[in-house]
Design an enzyme around this catalytic site. Structure first.
Site, PDB file in Angstrom:
ATOM      1  N   ASP A  93      18.586  29.378 -22.040  1.00 29.61           N
ATOM      2  CA  ASP A  93      18.709  30.121 -20.782  1.00 29.61           C
ATOM      3  C   ASP A  93      20.178  30.311 -20.447  1.00 29.61           C
ATOM      4  OD1 ASP A  93      16.055  29.836 -20.697  1.00 29.61           O
ATOM      5  OD2 ASP A  93      15.969  28.599 -18.883  1.00 29.61           O
TER       6      ASP A  93
ATOM      7  N   ASP B  81      22.874  30.476 -22.418  1.00 33.24           N
ATOM      8  CA  ASP B  81      23.553  31.525 -23.192  1.00 33.24           C
ATOM      9  C   ASP B  81      23.084  32.902 -22.746  1.00 33.24           C
ATOM     10  OD1 ASP B  81      24.989  29.681 -24.584  1.00 33.24           O
ATOM     11  OD2 ASP B  81      23.448  29.412 -26.108  1.00 33.24           O
TER      12      ASP B  81
ATOM     13  N   ASP C 249      22.060  33.712 -19.711  1.00 32.39           N
ATOM     14  CA  ASP C 249      22.697  34.000 -18.411  1.00 32.39           C
ATOM     15  C   ASP C 249      24.155  34.402 -18.577  1.00 32.39           C
ATOM     16  OD1 ASP C 249      20.345  33.378 -17.268  1.00 32.39           O
ATOM     17  OD2 ASP C 249      20.955  31.431 -16.475  1.00 32.39           O
TER      18      ASP C 249
ATOM     19  N   SER D   8     -10.448  57.643 -13.314  1.00 39.33           N
ATOM     20  CA  SER D   8     -11.004  56.297 -13.188  1.00 39.33           C
ATOM     21  C   SER D   8     -12.170  56.166 -14.164  1.00 39.33           C
ATOM     22  CB  SER D   8     -11.447  56.037 -11.755  1.00 39.33           C
ATOM     23  OG  SER D   8     -12.411  57.000 -11.413  1.00 39.33           O
ATOM     24  N   LEU D   9     -12.708  54.981 -14.255  1.00 44.91           N
ATOM     25  CA  LEU D   9     -13.807  54.733 -15.185  1.00 44.91           C
ATOM     26  C   LEU D   9     -15.131  54.723 -14.441  1.00 44.91           C
ATOM     27  CD1 LEU D   9     -12.264  51.718 -17.101  1.00 44.91           C
ATOM     28  CD2 LEU D   9     -12.649  53.990 -18.031  1.00 44.91           C
TER      29      LEU D   9
ATOM     30  N   GLU E 171     -12.383  45.080 -23.411  1.00 42.11           N
ATOM     31  CA  GLU E 171     -11.132  44.635 -22.783  1.00 42.11           C
ATOM     32  C   GLU E 171     -11.421  44.043 -21.410  1.00 42.11           C
ATOM     33  OE1 GLU E 171      -8.524  48.000 -22.480  1.00 42.11           O
ATOM     34  OE2 GLU E 171      -8.498  48.292 -24.639  1.00 42.11           O
TER      35      GLU E 171
ATOM     36  N   LYS F  96     -10.938  43.970 -17.441  1.00 39.96           N
ATOM     37  CA  LYS F  96     -10.626  44.963 -16.409  1.00 39.96           C
ATOM     38  C   LYS F  96      -9.695  44.264 -15.418  1.00 39.96           C
ATOM     39  CE  LYS F  96     -12.717  48.399 -13.344  1.00 39.96           C
ATOM     40  NZ  LYS F  96     -11.534  48.478 -12.549  1.00 39.96           N
TER      41      LYS F  96
ATOM     42  N   ASP G  98      -7.402  43.344 -12.459  1.00 37.44           N
ATOM     43  CA  ASP G  98      -7.519  43.693 -11.044  1.00 37.44           C
ATOM     44  C   ASP G  98      -6.119  43.735 -10.431  1.00 37.44           C
ATOM     45  OD1 ASP G  98      -8.690  44.303  -8.685  1.00 37.44           O
ATOM     46  OD2 ASP G  98      -9.406  42.280  -8.249  1.00 37.44           O
TER      47      ASP G  98
ATOM     48  N   ARG H  47      -0.594  55.486  -9.569  1.00 37.24           N
ATOM     49  CA  ARG H  47      -1.723  56.385  -9.766  1.00 37.24           C
ATOM     50  C   ARG H  47      -1.783  57.461  -8.677  1.00 37.24           C
ATOM     51  NH1 ARG H  47      -7.131  56.788  -8.335  1.00 37.24           N
ATOM     52  NH2 ARG H  47      -8.432  57.588 -10.020  1.00 37.24           N
TER      53      ARG H  47
ATOM     54  N   GLU I 256      -1.909  48.011 -16.076  1.00 44.50           N
ATOM     55  CA  GLU I 256      -2.171  47.498 -14.744  1.00 44.50           C
ATOM     56  C   GLU I 256      -1.131  46.430 -14.421  1.00 44.50           C
ATOM     57  OE1 GLU I 256      -4.993  48.977 -13.651  1.00 44.50           O
ATOM     58  OE2 GLU I 256      -5.698  47.792 -11.957  1.00 44.50           O
TER      59      GLU I 256
ATOM     60  N   TYR J  27      -3.114  49.250 -21.427  1.00 47.44           N
ATOM     61  CA  TYR J  27      -4.435  49.494 -22.007  1.00 47.44           C
ATOM     62  C   TYR J  27      -4.672  50.892 -22.570  1.00 47.44           C
ATOM     63  CZ  TYR J  27      -5.094  50.721 -17.041  1.00 47.44           C
ATOM     64  OH  TYR J  27      -4.962  51.225 -15.792  1.00 47.44           O
TER      65      TYR J  27
ATOM     66  N   LYS K 281     -14.727  50.503 -24.530  1.00 52.29           N
ATOM     67  CA  LYS K 281     -14.208  51.806 -24.949  1.00 52.29           C
ATOM     68  C   LYS K 281     -14.641  52.073 -26.384  1.00 52.29           C
ATOM     69  CE  LYS K 281     -10.049  51.188 -22.224  1.00 52.29           C
ATOM     70  NZ  LYS K 281      -8.632  50.841 -22.196  1.00 52.29           N
TER      71      LYS K 281
ATOM     72  N   LYS L 150     -18.708  45.748 -13.976  1.00 47.76           N
ATOM     73  CA  LYS L 150     -18.037  45.008 -12.908  1.00 47.76           C
ATOM     74  C   LYS L 150     -18.779  43.707 -12.608  1.00 47.76           C
ATOM     75  CE  LYS L 150     -16.089  47.543  -9.651  1.00 47.76           C
ATOM     76  NZ  LYS L 150     -14.786  47.661  -8.972  1.00 47.76           N
TER      77      LYS L 150
ATOM     78  N   CYS M 136      -1.986  33.510  24.499  1.00 50.60           N
ATOM     79  CA  CYS M 136      -2.169  32.427  23.534  1.00 50.60           C
ATOM     80  C   CYS M 136      -3.352  31.556  23.961  1.00 50.60           C
ATOM     81  CB  CYS M 136      -0.892  31.594  23.444  1.00 50.60           C
ATOM     82  SG  CYS M 136      -1.084  30.120  22.433  1.00 50.60           S
TER      83      CYS M 136
ATOM     84  N   CYS N  27      -1.860  27.994  25.055  1.00 50.48           N
ATOM     85  CA  CYS N  27      -0.927  27.732  26.160  1.00 50.48           C
ATOM     86  C   CYS N  27      -0.868  28.870  27.176  1.00 50.48           C
ATOM     87  CB  CYS N  27       0.474  27.440  25.625  1.00 50.48           C
ATOM     88  SG  CYS N  27       1.323  28.883  24.988  1.00 50.48           S
TER      89      CYS N  27
ATOM     90  N   CYS O 255       2.674  33.833  19.434  1.00 47.05           N
ATOM     91  CA  CYS O 255       2.898  33.200  20.730  1.00 47.05           C
ATOM     92  C   CYS O 255       4.380  32.825  20.731  1.00 47.05           C
ATOM     93  CB  CYS O 255       2.038  31.937  20.870  1.00 47.05           C
ATOM     94  SG  CYS O 255       2.590  30.899  22.242  1.00 47.05           S
TER      95      CYS O 255
ATOM     96  N   CYS P 130       4.161  25.213  23.440  1.00 52.35           N
ATOM     97  CA  CYS P 130       2.804  25.435  22.925  1.00 52.35           C
ATOM     98  C   CYS P 130       2.399  24.297  21.969  1.00 52.35           C
ATOM     99  CB  CYS P 130       2.779  26.793  22.220  1.00 52.35           C
ATOM    100  SG  CYS P 130       1.166  27.224  21.606  1.00 52.35           S
TER     101      CYS P 130
HETATM  102  S1  IVH Z   1      -8.825  52.464 -19.158  1.00 52.91           S
HETATM  103  C1  IVH Z   1      -9.404  57.026 -18.861  1.00 52.91           C
HETATM  104  N1  IVH Z   1      -8.731  49.870 -19.355  1.00 52.91           N
HETATM  105  O1  IVH Z   1      -9.536  50.370 -13.814  1.00 52.91           O
HETATM  106  C2  IVH Z   1      -9.514  55.579 -18.807  1.00 52.91           C
HETATM  107  N2  IVH Z   1      -8.585  50.815 -17.182  1.00 52.91           N
HETATM  108  O2  IVH Z   1     -11.490  52.846 -12.665  1.00 52.91           O
HETATM  109  C3  IVH Z   1      -8.321  54.907 -18.320  1.00 52.91           C
HETATM  110  N3  IVH Z   1      -8.261  49.162 -15.383  1.00 52.91           N
HETATM  111  O3  IVH Z   1      -7.733  53.191 -12.903  1.00 52.91           O
HETATM  112  C4  IVH Z   1      -8.515  53.538 -17.839  1.00 52.91           C
HETATM  113  N4  IVH Z   1      -8.258  47.386 -16.670  1.00 52.91           N
HETATM  114  O4  IVH Z   1      -6.459  51.032 -13.142  1.00 52.91           O
HETATM  115  C5  IVH Z   1      -8.703  50.914 -18.522  1.00 52.91           C
HETATM  116  N5  IVH Z   1      -8.602  47.561 -19.707  1.00 52.91           N
HETATM  117  C6  IVH Z   1      -8.580  48.609 -18.872  1.00 52.91           C
HETATM  118  C7  IVH Z   1      -8.431  48.458 -17.476  1.00 52.91           C
HETATM  119  C8  IVH Z   1      -8.445  49.592 -16.656  1.00 52.91           C
HETATM  120  C9  IVH Z   1      -8.159  47.825 -15.428  1.00 52.91           C
HETATM  121  C10 IVH Z   1      -8.236  49.946 -14.126  1.00 52.91           C
HETATM  122  C11 IVH Z   1      -7.409  51.183 -14.157  1.00 52.91           C
HETATM  123  C12 IVH Z   1      -8.334  52.333 -13.822  1.00 52.91           C
HETATM  124  C13 IVH Z   1      -9.515  51.643 -13.242  1.00 52.91           C
HETATM  125  C14 IVH Z   1     -10.792  52.328 -13.674  1.00 52.91           C
END
Ligand code: IVH
Length: 667
Positions: A30, A32, A34, A79-80, A109, A111, A113, A132, A168, A220, A287, A311, A405, A408, A423, A429
């Site tokens: 670390d 070196d 820095d 979106s998916l 894969e 998903k 969050d 997005r 993400e 992804y 996918k 989900k 409050c 108090c 408050c 208080c």
């Molecule tokens: S693929 C055209 N892969 O989930 C497909 N999306 O509603 C592109 N997300 O907006 C998305 N993990 O933000 C893909 N392994 C993953 C993901 C992923 C999270 C999110 C992404 C997307 C939403 C799908």
């Protein structure tokens, strides 16, 4: 000359960064790293015209974005399609198999969050990062994204000249919890969950704050013309070769499946194990692997037909909201908490749920006696996510957020832009007074042995302590009659209070509980001003001149020292003998105890590494830049690089701790 060195340092630092954050195999210490980063920063300051867009100094943050530019996505961010039902996932797979015929390979894969991000690379350099937005147009947040260490600024290998990669941005649990812990110590309301906090962070104007938060990014999908590969899995593998951090099959973060059983096995695995992941996921994405088949399947108006998200069900139950408590914290922040009819959720009985703030109650129109939906998401505290208005009594009335409050009676105030009501009666208080004492005695503050929250409550209720200064007036005869107190525990408490008089100034400053003055800020202030009087007498301008002290902290300090009650408490604490100034031990400043010794320091220490090195020099030692047979001692700090450790072991170098070094110096 400088240009060449800037080029060289940029390339080296980017390589080391990749080895450290992406490959998890650091090749230098670390220290070196820095030093090289400092050298580059200095050269860039002197020659800004040679600074490269891929400079690792951008990761430290500091750039301020006044307004985020809108950018139209070259490929819309779709979106998916998603489903909570395994049957529907099965139907989706069947449909594709029938449509295309034969065996179809899927990639499974996580998903993630978090917040979706699109990164464009041109000639291997990160050109821009866009959120997005509405899917068609997003906001450019490049300066902020550059601070995320796992996102490469410069690629290597055979990357396409122009492409987009999407992923993400997530807030890892460890970083999120650390942030909330810090906020708690500084008296700020806590963030509710990692996803929203990641989303808020990525749109902050000061990239320096973004850099400090520890976000991460999982990628992804790659978009571009003539990318030259035939499969999704191959594209992810390629991204890894160019320098991206990608999910590993060995971790089961990504997998291949040829049939529904294998898909379900992946889903099952993460349904069971997701709580052990270091970040939040809300499902699994499936996918079609083959690009040719993907293009045959195409898109609906909103979603690709070749992918779907399964989900996970956030466990949700219905129960009755009995009442709402408005809790008052140490700094006066009001947190509404729901009292629920007890209900089983995720293996535990839930009786209370967080309501966050007035806006949340207003948004969901939550009312007492409502039937509410309670969920346990990534957060530890369950939350109310909605109301079943169908069964609401016609006589029900809207929740009126209190204007005074509850403890108090002082009128509550809410500053513009703040989510919480406060408050302001911080000198009378009761929960604020108790909270301040509890903070003061904490382990990282005065660390008073024999005194905990319960005893504080007891002493407070008995009228023996009303503020932190009262602790130092406590007498044996006053404490011993209290319930659960005996001779031994009373003595322990009084001895603990006595010992706290030796706690160093920077901790005392932190313990005072001044709003926004956490551990780090207290250290900075103590180091700069050396004593409490100097801080008290400093103007706002002098305060904000200190590194990392901004208007908010400065104003809070001015306010604190303008308050007579606080000044009175400080006078009493000083009379009691608390440390109100930095102790500079002259004996360890200059000497010759390390004469002729070559010492290498590596890792993280209590002191800054520069202070440590100066100390070595001042005491006759020589600072070695790398470990060799000439090294006498290696001062080993936290998180020291494994390569250095191994070298020191191989050469049989004596390793000592920071404390041992200080002992050697003071004899
Ligand atoms: S693929 C055209 N892969 O989930 C497909 N999306 O509603 C592109 N997300 O907006 C998305 N993990 O933000 C893909 N392994 C993953 C993901 C992923 C999270 C999110 C992404 C997307 C939403 C799908």
């Amino acid at each position: 000359m400088s240009e060449k060195r800037i080029l060289e340092l940029t390339a080296k630092l980017n390589k080391w960064n990749h080895e450290y954050y992406v490959l998890n195999t650091p090749t230098i210490s670390d220290f070196d790293f820095d030093m090289a980063l400092k050298e580059l920063q200095k050269l860039e300051d002197e020659n800004p015209e040679f600074t490269l867009p891929s400079s690792p100094t951008k990761r430290v943050g500091g750039d301020i974005t006044k307004k985020f530019n809108s950018v139209k996505h070259k490929y819309p961010m779709l979106s998916l399609g998603n489903s909570y039902s395994r049957e529907e996932i099965s139907d989706f797979v069947d449909r594709i198999q029938k449509n295309i015929g034969g065996e179809i390979e899927f990639v499974c894969e996580l998903k993630y969050d978090g917040v979706a991000i699109s990164l464009t690379y041109e000639n291997g350099r990160l050109l821009r990062a866009v959120t997005r937005g509405d899917g068609t147009t997003g906001e450019e947040v490049t300066a902020n994204v550059k601070t995320i260490k796992t996102i490469p600024l410069q690629l290597h290998g055979d990357y396409p000249p122009l492409f987009e990669i999407r992923g993400e941005i997530v807030f890892p649990h460890k970083a999120f919890n650390a942030l909330n812990k810090k906020r708690e110590e500084e008296g700020e309301p806590l963030f509710a969950n990692p996803r929203n906090t990641a989303s808020g962070t990525i749109k902050m104007q000061d990239s320096g704050i973004v850099a400090s938060r520890g976000l991460d990014c999982y990628l992804y999908h790659i978009y571009g013309e003539d990318l030259g590969f035939g499969e999704h899995a191959e594209s992810i593998q390629k991204a890894s070769e160019w320098g991206f951090k990608v999910p590993q099959e060995a971790d089961k973060y990504i997998g291949r499946a040829k049939n529904i059983d294998e898909l379900m096995a992946f889903i099952d695995y993460w349904d069971m194990n997701r709580e052990h992941l270091p970040f939040d996921i809300d499902g699994i994405v499936l996918k079609v692997n083959n690009y040719q088949i993907q293009s045959e399947l195409g898109f609906t108006a909103k979603n690709p037909r070749w992918a779907i998200a399964y989900k996970f069900k956030a466990e949700r139950v219905t129960t009755k909201l009995i009442s709402i408590d408005y809790q008052v914290g140490r700094t006066g922040a009001i947190t509404p908490v729901a009292n629920l009819e007890p209900v089983q959720l995720g293996g535990t009985t839930v009786r209370r749920a967080s309501l966050h703030n007035a806006d949340q109650i207003e948004k969901l129109d939550i009312r007492v006696n409502d039937e509410v939906y309670v969920e346990k998401g990534g957060e530890i505290i369950p939350k109310i996510v909605g109301v079943n208005t169908d069964v609401r009594s016609p006589s029900s009335t809207k929740t009126l957020y209190p204007s005074t409050c509850p403890e108090c009676g002082t009128p509550l105030s809410r500053k513009e832009g703040e989510a919480h009501h406060y408050c302001t009666n911080d000198t009378e208080c009761p929960p604020q007074l108790k909270g301040k004492i509890e903070h003061f005695i904490g382990r990282k503050m005065m660390n008073i042995d024999g005194l905990g929250a319960e005893t504080v409550e007891q002493l407070f209720d008995a009228g023996l302590i009303n503020n932190i200064a009262d602790l130092y007036d406590l007498k044996y005869e006053q404490v011993i009659p209290l319930e659960r107190m005996a001779e031994k525990s009373t003595n322990k408490l009084l001895e603990g209070i006595e010992a706290s008089k030796r706690v160093p100034f920077e901790k005392v400053l932190f313990a005072l509980g001044i709003r926004y003055v956490g551990e780090t800020v207290a250290k900075k202030l103590a180091k700069h001003f050396k004593n409490l009087n100097a801080i008290k007498n400093a103007s706002l301008e002098e305060l904000i001149n200190v590194d990392e002290i901004g208007d908010r902290i400065g104003e809070s300090l001015i306010e604190y020292f303008a308050n007579e009650t606080n000044l009175d408490i400080l006078r009493r604490l000083q009379d009691a003998g608390l440390q109100f100034e930095m102790v500079i031990d002259e004996s360890i400043e200059l000497g010759s105890s390390l004469e002729g010794k070559t010492i290498v320091v590596s890792g993280k220490f209590e002191m800054s590494r520069n202070e440590l090195k100066k100390l070595i020099e001042n005491n006759g030692g020589k600072n070695g830049s790398s470990i060799s047979s000439k090294t006498d001692y290696l001062v080993r700090g936290e998180k020291m690089g494994p390569a250095k450790l191994k070298k020191a072991e191989d050469l049989d170098i004596t390793m000592i701790s920071e404390q041992e070094l200080l002992k050697m110096i003071s004899g």
